[in-house]
Design an enzyme around this catalytic site. Structure first.
Site, mmCIF file in Angstrom:
data_model
loop_
_atom_site.group_PDB
_atom_site.id
_atom_site.type_symbol
_atom_site.label_atom_id
_atom_site.label_comp_id
_atom_site.label_asym_id
_atom_site.label_seq_id
_atom_site.Cartn_x
_atom_site.Cartn_y
_atom_site.Cartn_z
ATOM 1 N N GLY A 171 -24.497 -76.030 5.430
ATOM 2 C CA GLY A 171 -24.590 -74.610 5.088
ATOM 3 C C GLY A 171 -26.034 -74.222 4.828
ATOM 4 N N LYS B 2 -19.242 -71.637 -17.467
ATOM 5 C CA LYS B 2 -19.783 -70.671 -16.502
ATOM 6 C C LYS B 2 -18.638 -69.835 -15.915
ATOM 7 C CE LYS B 2 -23.090 -70.176 -12.793
ATOM 8 N NZ LYS B 2 -23.470 -70.682 -11.489
HETATM 9 P P1 NAP Z 1 -24.232 -68.190 1.445
HETATM 10 O O1 NAP Z 1 -25.621 -67.629 1.382
HETATM 11 O O2 NAP Z 1 -23.127 -67.338 1.966
HETATM 12 O O3 NAP Z 1 -24.308 -69.523 2.307
HETATM 13 C C1 NAP Z 1 -23.173 -70.253 2.686
HETATM 14 C C2 NAP Z 1 -23.509 -70.935 3.999
HETATM 15 O O4 NAP Z 1 -22.443 -71.806 4.358
HETATM 16 C C3 NAP Z 1 -23.697 -69.961 5.167
HETATM 17 O O5 NAP Z 1 -24.959 -70.211 5.752
HETATM 18 C C4 NAP Z 1 -22.565 -70.333 6.124
HETATM 19 O O6 NAP Z 1 -22.922 -70.288 7.491
HETATM 20 C C5 NAP Z 1 -22.366 -71.802 5.758
HETATM 21 N N1 NAP Z 1 -21.089 -72.327 6.229
HETATM 22 C C6 NAP Z 1 -19.827 -71.905 5.952
HETATM 23 N N2 NAP Z 1 -18.930 -72.666 6.604
HETATM 24 C C7 NAP Z 1 -19.637 -73.595 7.305
HETATM 25 C C8 NAP Z 1 -19.284 -74.645 8.195
HETATM 26 N N3 NAP Z 1 -18.007 -74.918 8.485
HETATM 27 N N4 NAP Z 1 -20.268 -75.401 8.727
HETATM 28 C C9 NAP Z 1 -21.568 -75.141 8.456
HETATM 29 N N5 NAP Z 1 -21.975 -74.144 7.629
HETATM 30 C C10 NAP Z 1 -21.023 -73.378 7.064
HETATM 31 O O7 NAP Z 1 -23.771 -68.724 0.025
HETATM 32 P P2 NAP Z 1 -24.667 -69.098 -1.260
HETATM 33 O O8 NAP Z 1 -25.056 -67.853 -1.961
HETATM 34 O O9 NAP Z 1 -25.727 -70.077 -0.879
HETATM 35 O O10 NAP Z 1 -23.568 -69.798 -2.167
HETATM 36 C C11 NAP Z 1 -23.116 -71.128 -1.979
HETATM 37 C C12 NAP Z 1 -22.391 -71.545 -3.267
HETATM 38 O O11 NAP Z 1 -23.355 -71.617 -4.324
HETATM 39 C C13 NAP Z 1 -21.337 -70.516 -3.735
HETATM 40 O O12 NAP Z 1 -20.239 -71.167 -4.303
HETATM 41 C C14 NAP Z 1 -22.091 -69.707 -4.780
HETATM 42 O O13 NAP Z 1 -21.222 -69.111 -5.741
HETATM 43 C C15 NAP Z 1 -22.956 -70.795 -5.415
HETATM 44 N N6 NAP Z 1 -24.156 -70.254 -6.071
HETATM 45 C C16 NAP Z 1 -24.993 -69.398 -5.397
HETATM 46 C C17 NAP Z 1 -26.130 -68.926 -6.032
HETATM 47 C C18 NAP Z 1 -27.098 -67.992 -5.328
HETATM 48 O O14 NAP Z 1 -28.019 -67.494 -5.991
HETATM 49 N N7 NAP Z 1 -26.957 -67.716 -4.045
HETATM 50 C C19 NAP Z 1 -26.410 -69.323 -7.356
HETATM 51 C C20 NAP Z 1 -25.533 -70.206 -8.000
HETATM 52 C C21 NAP Z 1 -24.407 -70.660 -7.336
HETATM 53 P P3 NAP Z 1 -23.223 -68.936 8.320
HETATM 54 O O15 NAP Z 1 -24.644 -68.592 7.973
HETATM 55 O O16 NAP Z 1 -23.051 -69.388 9.723
HETATM 56 O O17 NAP Z 1 -22.215 -67.919 7.845
#
Ligand code: NAP
Length: 305
Positions: free
Chosen positions: A9, A184
């Protein structure tokens, strides 16, 4: 040579980790969904991280799940609802006793992964770092924070935490990672759904003190019931502090809904309500908020799970 960090991801957190590990000289490989996403990535110069307003691009190598090399260490940086199926695609590549580092918010997805991967070492993580995508393969480091990592089955910190130290990723090994994840989750359940229902910034909840207090009381009772007394301690006080300290911010759930993105409701409020049902604990206010939230999601054409 240290073990390769396979990163599943390349979204906000995946990029935040991949770029910092790569610039510290660690071997990193991104695993992208499919050949289309790989072609899109390879058409550009790499992953860009914007930090303190300065953009820097790193040519991190990438592959699809079909690449044959075995995986010894996998950082799972998908959303909670994608984690299990994304890892299942890599089943044939996971080395015996592979390490899976699970960055997902909320609870439920980690246990689902662990149940499907009994031979892997699942490390749970809880992060207060913040990042968002402002373009394809480009992420802004928005909030400096900390990542706690832990494995309920193994209290000793693994030696690869040194990689994080070298990469400047602030972290701590936690022997009570479940307490952190539950706490959290409770903070999230008390704040995020209400910001969607009232369409407000976190600070807007100062106008709804009784509703916040009632949710905190139910959540505290639930945490005690689930054997998490440390996570329930002074919950209401902390919720009020967070509302005040982040008054100008929009919650992550608010932002997901505003951008018509699927929320992680099933792993937050949904998980809390299911746990309450398992313990036959009445949580009428949490249930009412869940029902109102689902109604809002459906009305906007978003998945309600
Ligand atoms: P995000 O930006 O939506 O990134 C998720 C990634 O996963 C996307 O790039 C997506 O690909 C990829 N993905 C999904 N299915 C896949 C597969 N089968 N194979 C390969 N890649 C795949 O999400 P995020 O914000 O980083 O969040 C990730 C987790 O961390 C969540 O649970 C979130 O709650 C937690 N979190 C996030 C933050 C933050 O600030 N962002 C902070 C704390 C916790 P595509 O690009 O192709 O759609």
């Amino acid at each position: 040579m240290s073990t390769t960090w396979h990163i599943l991801g390349a979204g906000s957190l995946g990029t935040l980790w991949a770029t910092r590990l790569a610039r510290a000289g660690m071997p990193v490989r991104l695993i992208l969904r499919n050949t289309e996403r790989l072609a899109s990535y390879q058409a550009g110069p790499g992953l860009t991280l914007v930090e303190h307003g300065v953009a820097q691009t790193y040519p991190v190598s990438a592959e699809t799940p079909d690449t044959p090399e075995p995986i010894h260490r996998l950082l799972v940086a998908c959303k909670a609802y994608d984690a299990q199926s994304a890892i299942a695609q890599l089943q044939h590549r996971l080395a015996p006793h592979a390490e899976l580092i699970l960055l997902q918010n909320g609870l439920g997805s980690q246990d689902a992964v662990a149940a499907r991967q009994p031979h892997a070492h699942c490390i749970f993580a809880s992060s207060t770092e913040g990042a968002f995508r402002d373009g394809e393969w480009r992420v802004v480091f928005a909030g400096h924070g900390y990542t706690w990592l832990g494995d309920a089955a193994r209290p000793t910190a693994p030696p690869w935490l040194d990689d994080l130290l070298v990469a400047g990723i602030p972290h701590e090994w936690s022997i009570d990672i479940l307490t952190r994840l539950w706490r959290k989750l409770a903070l999230n359940c008390a704040i995020n759904p209400l910001t969607v229902l009232y369409q407000c910034r976190n600070g807007g909840l100062q106008a709804h003190p009784c509703e916040v207090a009632t949710l905190c009381a139910e959540l505290s009772e639930l945490l005690d019931c689930c054997g998490q007394p440390a996570a329930s301690q002074d919950l209401h006080d902390e919720v009020q502090r967070v509302i005040q300290a982040t008054a100008a911010n929009f919650s992550s759930m608010y932002q997901d809904v505003a951008n018509l993105r699927r929320t992680e409701i099933s792993y937050l409020l949904g998980y809390a309500c299911q746990a309450a049902a398992r313990h036959q604990l009445p949580v009428p206010h949490l249930r009412a908020v869940q029902a109102r939230l689902v109604e809002q999601l459906v009305a906007r054409g978003l998945p309600s799970d």
